[in-house]
Design an enzyme around this catalytic site. Structure first.
Site, short mmCIF file in Angstrom:
data_model
loop_
_atom_site.label_atom_id
_atom_site.label_comp_id
_atom_site.label_asym_id
_atom_site.label_seq_id
_atom_site.Cartn_x
_atom_site.Cartn_y
_atom_site.Cartn_z
N ASP A 64 0.80 -1.23 0.00
CA ASP A 64 0.00 0.00 0.00
C ASP A 64 0.83 1.28 0.00
O ASP A 64 0.36 2.34 -0.37
CB ASP A 64 -0.95 0.02 1.22
CG ASP A 64 -0.23 -0.24 2.54
OD1 ASP A 64 1.01 -0.37 2.53
OD2 ASP A 64 -0.90 -0.35 3.59
N HIS A 65 2.09 1.19 0.41
CA HIS A 65 2.92 2.40 0.54
C HIS A 65 3.66 2.73 -0.76
O HIS A 65 3.54 3.81 -1.30
CB HIS A 65 3.96 2.21 1.64
CG HIS A 65 3.44 2.36 3.03
ND1 HIS A 65 2.52 1.52 3.58
CD2 HIS A 65 3.73 3.26 3.99
CE1 HIS A 65 2.26 1.91 4.83
NE2 HIS A 65 2.99 2.96 5.09
N ASP A 119 3.70 -1.36 11.46
CA ASP A 119 3.29 -0.02 11.08
C ASP A 119 2.68 0.62 12.33
O ASP A 119 1.91 -0.02 13.04
CB ASP A 119 2.26 -0.05 9.95
CG ASP A 119 2.05 1.33 9.38
OD1 ASP A 119 2.64 1.65 8.34
OD2 ASP A 119 1.30 2.12 10.01
N ARG A 379 -0.55 12.78 10.23
CA ARG A 379 0.76 13.36 10.53
C ARG A 379 1.03 14.56 9.63
O ARG A 379 0.76 14.49 8.43
CB ARG A 379 1.89 12.33 10.32
CG ARG A 379 1.83 11.25 11.34
CD ARG A 379 3.02 10.31 11.30
NE ARG A 379 2.88 9.43 12.44
CZ ARG A 379 3.16 8.12 12.43
NH1 ARG A 379 3.64 7.57 11.34
NH2 ARG A 379 2.98 7.40 13.51
N SER A 533 6.61 7.04 13.14
CA SER A 533 6.42 5.75 12.48
C SER A 533 7.17 4.62 13.17
O SER A 533 8.03 4.84 14.03
CB SER A 533 6.88 5.84 11.02
OG SER A 533 8.20 5.38 10.90
N ARG A 535 9.07 2.60 11.43
CA ARG A 535 10.10 2.14 10.48
C ARG A 535 11.41 1.81 11.21
O ARG A 535 12.04 2.67 11.82
CB ARG A 535 10.32 3.18 9.38
CG ARG A 535 10.87 4.51 9.81
CD ARG A 535 10.82 5.52 8.68
NE ARG A 535 9.44 5.90 8.39
CZ ARG A 535 9.05 7.08 7.97
NH1 ARG A 535 9.94 8.03 7.74
NH2 ARG A 535 7.78 7.34 7.74
C1 MIC Z 1 3.99 6.29 8.34
O1 MIC Z 1 2.82 6.64 8.41
O2 MIC Z 1 4.94 7.02 8.70
C2 MIC Z 1 4.31 4.92 7.80
C3 MIC Z 1 5.00 5.11 6.52
O3 MIC Z 1 3.13 4.21 7.59
C4 MIC Z 1 5.19 4.21 8.84
C5 MIC Z 1 5.76 2.95 8.40
C6 MIC Z 1 6.93 3.09 7.50
O4 MIC Z 1 7.74 3.99 7.66
O5 MIC Z 1 7.06 2.23 6.62
C7 MIC Z 1 4.48 3.96 10.17
O6 MIC Z 1 3.59 4.68 10.52
O7 MIC Z 1 4.91 3.08 10.92
FE1 SF4 Z 2 -0.09 4.75 5.10
FE2 SF4 Z 2 1.18 5.43 7.35
FE3 SF4 Z 2 -0.26 7.22 5.96
FE4 SF4 Z 2 -1.49 5.31 7.25
S1 SF4 Z 2 -0.26 6.94 8.17
S2 SF4 Z 2 -1.91 5.99 5.18
S3 SF4 Z 2 -0.08 3.60 7.02
S4 SF4 Z 2 1.61 6.19 5.29
#
Ligand code: MIC
Ligand code: SF4
Length: 643
Positions: A64-65, A119, A379, A533, A535
């Site tokens: 999805d990313h 995630d 965010r 996140s 990550r």
């Molecule tokens: C995000 O919203 O920052 C992400 C991308 O979904 C991350 C995960 C990632 O960095 O792959 C998260 O929220 O954990």
């Molecule tokens: Fe995707 Fe993270 Fe954004 Fe949710 S907050 S839509 S998991 S990138």
């Protein structure tokens, strides 16, 4: 004494430790989820453990990313994920099927079960009464192998809901209000459990919006009870047989209580650049807006998008505003298509994106220079949108739609008669884009393109470390600062050497070169270091560059765990004022390792440059100290097995 819901679920899954707030417990994990940006590493790690098949009730791998296929990298990763899922017993949700959290809520979440996801927004599952926790990929890999997930027993913060939301006020405003009151650090070490008479007035997707964005409080997770509303949602998803009622005992108590009278709430908005920078929409009303984006795992459900479509129906988006929308799932997209709402959106001038994270993670739709962008996301950290000087505001779908029409920040209550959308009796159920694991795994070949590089490793912890401070940063540093995402860097998630070139690139572009030249060193941080996140690349890439310890005033939960998993010591200033006495380039010296990590007392760090010393605490459990001594969780798991 009665138990609250969190205590009940933890008790039913407890494999080690005592349920005393702050002490380490291990819990059994029923389900896992991964997404593509964290999943490639998680599966490489799972593979390295040498376990033939996942041992969970269900594990799902989502894509999805990383969907903007500007080169071969993302497609390589998708193919790797699909083949490795087939081999190891994992369900594979194909690109286009939707955002992991939305699809998981629709199709797999079960009240009372535990879910561990790589995630940070995994708590979305709390909307259905699941104990759903975000973690680093390596922790998820261990859980897939049947190992427990270790965490500190959280305090339970009871959020007592009374009243009902007024017209034009939505679930997003509930969580924005909580962020306004508690801030991005307010949930650390806690689970938010919602209860009280106001709960029944919120649908499951609304509850999920609230638990999703609870991640921004730094909370371990958030959860709602499972009641008749939950049952109706699961029935509409054709999953009533998986429903069970679940609530706190009548005499349950909470460590703390927060009162929210839903009827007193107003439309709220988070100003740049933090999700807790919340004010009533009226306070910033009139600010010109250049972009509106609707979507993300917070606000892209069927009802959210239907409301937007009704608000925009027969109208045209303002000429100064670019409006984009990414549906949360293929189910949502198909449903808005079949009801005709999609046509209303297209006709109003909305740019339709595929189902996925899209602009939320900087995968396209970067705003213009200095632009104001109103987004329904969770965010708004500086630069996350892909434009360094963009000003991102976070608001509800209704507020975003109002801004799309007027071209300025607008309180949706000024739009007149409220729109009304009910949950459907039955969603369109079609799981053909979820591929079950192979019946004959031995015949599956895992395909690795050139973008999939082997996992970097390191040896055990040294007995002493003498190195310089590579960087000193302030409070609330996010993982987006440490290891940025976006269309350029995200495709490198399976290639740590290439990705490491971007560590701290938005804070100090010379960081990687300096770290390499000096053979590694320390990072000094303020409060809440590593928020945001899950990550693990924000630990893995610094490890690759030789970072040995981060010394900060406090850490965010998931990032602290990731640092330990990759052998980087998370040390806390015993006296926060000592932070001021350190400068970049100071040489620090830590000796007596790893023994000092096993003693539950502060130890001294010498500042060789300043000829002083200061005390740090580590707050490590014995298990965490062992992981660090081994040089990370993978080394530790190889030595000790899964337990
Ligand atoms: C995000 O919203 O920052 C992400 C991308 O979904 C991350 C995960 C990632 O960095 O792959 C998260 O929220 O954990
Ligand atoms: Fe995707 Fe993270 Fe954004 Fe949710 S907050 S839509 S998991 S990138």
């Amino acid at each position: 004494m009665g138990l609250n819901l969190v205590q009940k679920i933890i008790k039913a899954h407890l494999v080690s430790g005592e349920m005393v707030p702050g002490s380490e417990i291990g819990i059994r994990i029923d389900q896992t989820l991964t997404q593509d940006a964290t999943g490639t590493m998680a599966y490489l790690q799972f593979e390295a453990m040498g376990i033939p098949r996942v041992r969970t009730k269900r594990s799902v791998s989502y894509v999805d990313h990383n969907m903007l296929q500007t080169g071969f990298e993302n497609a390589d990763d998708h193919r790797f994920l699909q083949t490795i899922a087939a081999k190891y017993g994992i369900y594979f949700s194909r690109p286009g099927n939707g955002i992991c959290h939305q699809v998981n809520l629709e199709r797999f979440a079960v009240p009372g079960e535990t879910l561990l996801g790589s995630d940070s927004h995994t708590p979305t599952g709390g909307g259905i009464g699941m104990l759903a926790i975000g973690a680093g990929g390596l922790d998820v890999a261990v859980a897939m192998g049947g190992g427990p997930f270790y965490l500190n027993m959280p305090k339970v913060l009871g959020v007592h809901l009374t009243g009902q939301l007024p017209p034009w006020v939505s679930a997003k405003d509930v969580i924005l209000e909580i962020l306004r009151r508690l801030t991005v650090k307010g949930g650390v070490g806690k689970v938010l459990e919602y209860y009280g008479p106001g709960v029944a007035s919120l649908s499951v997707p609304e509850r999920a919006t609230i638990t999703n964005m609870g991640a921004e409080l730094g909370a371990t997770t958030s959860i709602f009870p499972s009641d008749d509303v939950t049952r109706a949602f699961m029935k509409a998803q054709g999953r009533e047989d998986e429903w069970e009622p679940l609530a706190a005992d009548p005499d349950a108590t909470y460590d703390e209580v927060l009162e929210i009278d839903l009827s007193q709430l107003v439309p709220l908005i988070a100003k740049p650049h933090s999700p807790d920078n919340v004010v009533p929409v009226t306070e910033v009303a009139g600010t010109p807006v250049q972009q509106v984006v609707i979507g993300s795992c917070t606000n892209s459900s069927f009802v959210d998008l239907m409301r937007v479509a009704q608000i925009l129906k027969g109208k045209t988006v303002h000429s100064d505003v670019s409006v984009s929308l990414a549906p949360g799932s293929r189910q949502v997209l198909e449903m808005i298509a079949r009801t005709g709402a999609l046509a209303d959106l297209v006709s109003a001038g909305v740019r339709i994106l595929e189902s996925g994270c899209g602009p939320c993670i900087g995968m396209g739709q970067a705003p213009a220079s200095g632009a104001v962008s109103v987004r329904t996301f969770n965010r708004n950290f500086e630069g996350r949108s892909g434009t360094a000087d963009a000003k991102v505001y976070l608001a509800s779908a209704e507020t975003a739609a109002a801004c799309a029409l007027t071209g300025k920040i607008t309180d949706p209550r000024t739009l007149g008669e409220p729109v009304r959308v009910d949950l459907p009796e039955r969603f369109i159920i079609d799981d053909r884009m979820v591929i079950p694991p192979a019946a004959r795994p031995e015949e599956v070949e895992v395909i690795r393109g050139p973008n999939i590089k082997p996992l970097p490793t390191r040896g055990p912890l040294e007995t002493e470390i003498k190195a310089t401070v590579l960087l000193k940063v302030g409070d609330n540093i996010t993982t987006d600062h440490i290891m940025p995402a976006g269309a350029k860097i995200l495709p490198l998630r399976s290639n740590i050497p290439a990705m490491a070139e971007y560590v701290f690139s938005r804070v100090d572009p010379d960081f990687p070169a300096r770290a390499k030249e000096r053979g590694g060193g320390f990072v000094v941080g303020g409060e809440n270091y590593g928020q945001g996140s899950s990550r693990e690349h924000a630990a893995l890439a610094p490890m690759y560059l030789g970072v040995r310890a981060v010394i900060a005033k406090s850490f965010a939960r998931i990032h602290r765990a990731n640092l330990i998993n990759f052998g980087i010591m998370p040390l806390v200033f015993a006296n926060p004022a000592d932070y001021d006495a350190i400068d970049r380039d100071d040489e620090l010296w830590i000796s007596g390792l790893p023994e000092v990590l096993f003693r539950n007392e502060p130890f001294a760090v010498q500042n060789v440059t300043k000829k002083t010393s200061f005390l740090v605490r580590h707050n490590l459990t014995a298990r965490e100290a062992q992981v660090l001594a081994a040089g990370g969780l993978l080394n530790y798991t190889r030595q000790h097995g899964q337990g």
